[in-house]
Design an enzyme around this catalytic site. Structure first.
Site, PDB file in Angstrom:
ATOM      1  N   ARG A 257       0.676  -1.142  -0.129  1.00 11.66           N
ATOM      2  CA  ARG A 257       0.175  -0.258   0.753  1.00 11.66           C
ATOM      3  C   ARG A 257       0.333   0.909   0.007  1.00 11.66           C
ATOM      4  NH1 ARG A 257      -4.481   2.361   2.061  1.00 11.66           N
ATOM      5  NH2 ARG A 257      -5.096   3.965   1.953  1.00 11.66           N
TER       6      ARG A 257
ATOM      7  N   ASP B 136      -6.644  -2.018   1.012  1.00 15.66           N
ATOM      8  CA  ASP B 136      -7.285  -1.071   2.652  1.00 15.66           C
ATOM      9  C   ASP B 136      -7.960  -2.338   3.304  1.00 15.66           C
ATOM     10  OD1 ASP B 136      -7.867   1.842   2.859  1.00 15.66           O
ATOM     11  OD2 ASP B 136      -9.303   1.859   0.943  1.00 15.66           O
TER      12      ASP B 136
ATOM     13  N   ARG C 224      -6.331   0.927  -4.932  1.00 16.88           N
ATOM     14  CA  ARG C 224      -4.819   0.946  -3.855  1.00 16.88           C
ATOM     15  C   ARG C 224      -4.629  -0.732  -3.277  1.00 16.88           C
ATOM     16  NH1 ARG C 224      -7.667   3.825   0.094  1.00 16.88           N
ATOM     17  NH2 ARG C 224      -7.576   5.426  -1.681  1.00 16.88           N
TER      18      ARG C 224
ATOM     19  N   ASP D 283      -9.197  -0.954   6.817  1.00 18.94           N
ATOM     20  CA  ASP D 283     -10.936   0.058   8.016  1.00 18.94           C
ATOM     21  C   ASP D 283     -11.244  -0.621   9.562  1.00 18.94           C
ATOM     22  OD1 ASP D 283     -10.065   2.105   6.139  1.00 18.94           O
ATOM     23  OD2 ASP D 283     -11.942   1.407   4.804  1.00 18.94           O
TER      24      ASP D 283
END
Ligand code: ROI
Length: 171
Positions: A89, A101, A98, A103
């Site tokens: 990343r 990711d 990307r 989160d």
């Protein structure tokens, strides 16, 4: 680390649209499984979703996993960011493509507003690629705000999103 060894139920959102997204998600799940002081509790189906953000980038694959962790929220963030970094990343274009990711969507029922971390994730309630897989694995979940995931998922748009058939992220 949380002092008395209590496990906190957390939900992590996974997304990738570069460098073999399916492999990126699979590698992320295996790295999450290997995180110390943490148990992988469940894995959602995979969704293919149209990009939110600049046009002209590939579709994303998205999924949500539930974990039980003894890490404090910012320590968990250190670990998820290390996994993102490990998988190539690069933080550059805002809302650009990307490789991976991760989160932190929810950390127990806590509300966190620190410089590095906002929980619940600030776009949790408006992203179908988060709401649908989260609802799949936690249909009775209620957010710290009192809103139920059932309500949010049943009202979100299904535009541009499809659950992948016949492909799963096994643990
Ligand atoms: N769009 C989709 N469909 N899925 C994502 O995971 C995703 N992640 C992002 C942005 C660039 C906002 N768009 C996304 O970070």
């Amino acid at each position: 680390m949380i002092k008395n060894g209590t496990y906190i139920r957390c939900y992590l959102g996974l997304g990738s649209n570069l460098s073999s997204p399916l492999q990126q998600l699979a590698a992320a799940v295996s790295a999450i499984k290997q995180m110390p002081s943490t148990k992988l509790a469940s894995i959602s189906p995979i969704y293919q979703s149209a990009p939110v953000g600049p046009e002209g980038q590939p579709d994303y694959l998205n999924a949500v996993v539930a974990i039980d962790t003894q890490f404090a929220a910012l320590d968990l963030l250190d670990h998820t960011q290390a996994i993102e970094k490990e998988q190539g990343r690069v933080r550059d274009i805002r809302w650009g493509p990307r490789t991976l990711d991760i989160d932190i969507l929810l950390y127990g029922d806590e509300t966190i507003n620190s410089e590095r971390l906002i929980v619940p994730h600030y776009q949790l309630t408006v992203r179908n690629f988060v709401l649908l897989p989260l609802h799949d694995i936690a249909p009775t979940l209620v957010l710290p705000t009192g809103t139920s995931i059932k309500d949010l998922a049943s009202h979100c748009s299904s535009d541009g999103i499809n659950q992948l058939e016949g492909v799963t992220l096994t643990d």
